[in-house]
Design an enzyme around this catalytic site. Structure first.
Site, PDB file in Angstrom:
ATOM      1  N   ARG A 307       0.920  -1.548   0.325  1.00  0.00           N
ATOM      2  CA  ARG A 307      -0.231  -0.057   0.068  1.00  0.00           C
ATOM      3  C   ARG A 307       0.636   1.280   0.530  1.00  0.00           C
ATOM      4  NH1 ARG A 307      -3.168   1.002   3.669  1.00  0.00           N
ATOM      5  NH2 ARG A 307      -5.312   2.230   2.367  1.00  0.00           N
ATOM      6  N   CYS A 340      14.865  -4.602  -4.103  1.00  0.00           N
ATOM      7  CA  CYS A 340      15.963  -3.942  -5.405  1.00  0.00           C
ATOM      8  C   CYS A 340      15.064  -2.710  -5.895  1.00  0.00           C
ATOM      9  CB  CYS A 340      17.109  -4.676  -6.280  1.00  0.00           C
ATOM     10  SG  CYS A 340      17.959  -3.503  -6.873  1.00  0.00           S
ATOM     11  N   TYR A 376      -5.998  -5.379   2.683  1.00  0.00           N
ATOM     12  CA  TYR A 376      -4.519  -5.036   1.386  1.00  0.00           C
ATOM     13  C   TYR A 376      -3.505  -5.329   2.131  1.00  0.00           C
ATOM     14  CZ  TYR A 376      -9.031  -3.816  -0.663  1.00  0.00           C
ATOM     15  OH  TYR A 376     -10.868  -3.537  -0.572  1.00  0.00           O
TER      16      TYR A 376
END
Length: 428
Positions: A307, A340, A376
């Site tokens: 999120r 990364c 979520y």
């Protein structure tokens, strides 16, 4: 500035954060149902509470909600099967499970036809596609009322630029198209976005009333969707749910009077029900300065909680320990993960600008907790950078139990048939 108790979160549902991390590892999702009970109570004025399971579809949570009379929404074949697997019936009045989508994937259509669940159509093409297999029955239309709103542009589900729902001016034609293939429209559904304020939510009931008057259909149900905001910070405005329910009920009654028949009013919360029930525990694995910025680097990233990176969502962050050193000072800190990606930062705004937060001085090996992640969180997690997905733990009556085990590295690569990872790697 010295640290205060508000900077610390020593326990979750009465159990020490450190013990939970030691028992189940990190990163770790932990849920407790007390806040869900309170959210259910505030929505009791609605005729039906239908949970939007895309927020969190863990089977233990779904079962807990089912046992309390909550019905469920499914937006995919997988969610439909999940709901049926935990005991929701395929048929009933009102429908225990409603399949809501803007299109039918081939497998989803076959599953809907096989199970006989009620369908909430978000596009006209779904009507003909369902009618080809189901020559009679009832459907609901998801309507785009021409406006939308949300805490982010990415959570706005109404208006010209939204893919969701049947454009409101096409509703009368869709009723006729449904009737032509043997289907009857008996319900209308609107959902304008997630994190919507009271002023915008108030327009939903009015729009349902207007659209309901414009179509020739034997309506029995109207749904105002979800999108109710969650106040996670002291400065956030708390939604007056009673005022919202009163407005929706008044719109329902006016439309029912105009149609000459009673109407059933549904609300469809997702994040509103479960967000506050979840906490993410993560361990600080490195601390470093880059110029003027101090970074706490943790073992959770946007593969764990998407999120913040996706739309700048903010979550309260606290140190998962007791305040044992009153002399600890508070300073601005950036919380970032192991991926990364420069966007792998938990403290950023919707445009991706890094925003440090105030936290006490900490050491490598200490724990942080991110709050309000019950919606979520796990449901949007991934295997990005070949990371396993985290475990989930449910705390009820003072007891913690694992409701989803931590994924093993072998499982991450199993579908490839990759021989490089064996059970020894998973055990490690």
């Amino acid at each position: 500035m010295p640290a205060s108790s508000s900077h610390y979160r020593p326990t979750i549902a009465g159990l020490p954060v450190t013990e939970l991390a030691h028992s189940f590892g990190t990163p770790l999702y932990v849920y407790s149902p007390e806040t869900i009970e309170r959210r259910l109570a505030e929505l009791k004025a609605f005729d039906t509470i239908r949970y939007a399971q895309k927020a969190n579809s863990n089977g233990v949570l779904l079962t807990w909600l089912r046992d309390r009379g909550v019905l469920v929404d499914a937006v995919s074949e997988g969610e439909l099967l999940h709901a049926l697997a935990v005991g929701f019936s395929a048929r009933g009045t009102p429908p225990p499970v409603v399949f809501t989508a803007d299109l039918f994937e081939h497998r989803a259509l076959a599953r809907v036809v096989e199970s006989g669940v009620h369908v909430n159509c978000g596009s006209a093409d779904m009507i003909e596609q369902l009618g080809a297999f189901r020559s009679q029955g009832e459907i609901t239309l998801r309507i785009n009322p021409g406006f939308g709103h949300g805490h982010s542009r990415k959570t706005n589900t109404g208006g010209e630029w939204s893919k969701h729902g049947i454009w409101h001016e096409e509703a009368p034609a869709c009723v006729r198209r449904a009737r032509a293939v043997g289907l009857e429209v008996t319900g209308l559904h609107l959902h304008i976005g997630s994190g919507t304020d009271l002023a915008q939510l108030g327009r939903v009931g009015d729009a349902l009333e207007r659209i309901g008057r414009s179509i020739d259909a034997p309506l029995r149900t109207i749904s105002v969707g979800g999108g109710l905001p969650v106040a996670l910070f002291p400065e956030d405005d708390e939604l007056d749910v009673a005022a919202y329910a009163e407005h929706c009920l008044a719109a329902r009654d006016r439309l029912a009077q105009a149609l000459g028949s009673p109407l059933h009013l549904e609300v469809e919360p997702g994040r509103r029900l479960v967000a506050e029930s979840g906490t993410l525990i993560t361990e600080i694995r490195a601390i470093k300065r880059t110029g003027r910025q101090l970074f706490y680097l943790v073992d959770a990233g946007f593969h764990t909680l998407m999120r913040p990176a996706m739309y700048g969502a903010r979550h309260p962050v606290r140190l998962g320990a007791r305040e044992t050193e009153p002399s600890r000072t508070v300073e601005p800190v950036v919380i970032a993960g192991p991926l990364c990606e420069s966007g792998d930062v938990f403290t950023q705004d919707a445009q991706g600008v890094v925003e440090p937060i105030s936290l006490p001085e900490a050491c490598v090996g200490e724990l942080l907790v991110l709050e309000g992640v019950g919606a979520y969180g796990f449901s949007m997690s991934s295997n990005y950078n070949s990371h396993p997905r985290p475990a989930e733990v449910w705390i009820e009556d003072g007891r913690a139990r694992c409701i989803r085990r931590r994924q093993g590295l072998g499982e991450v690569l199993a579908d490839e048939g990759t021989p490089l990872i064996d059970r020894r790697a998973d055990a490690g």
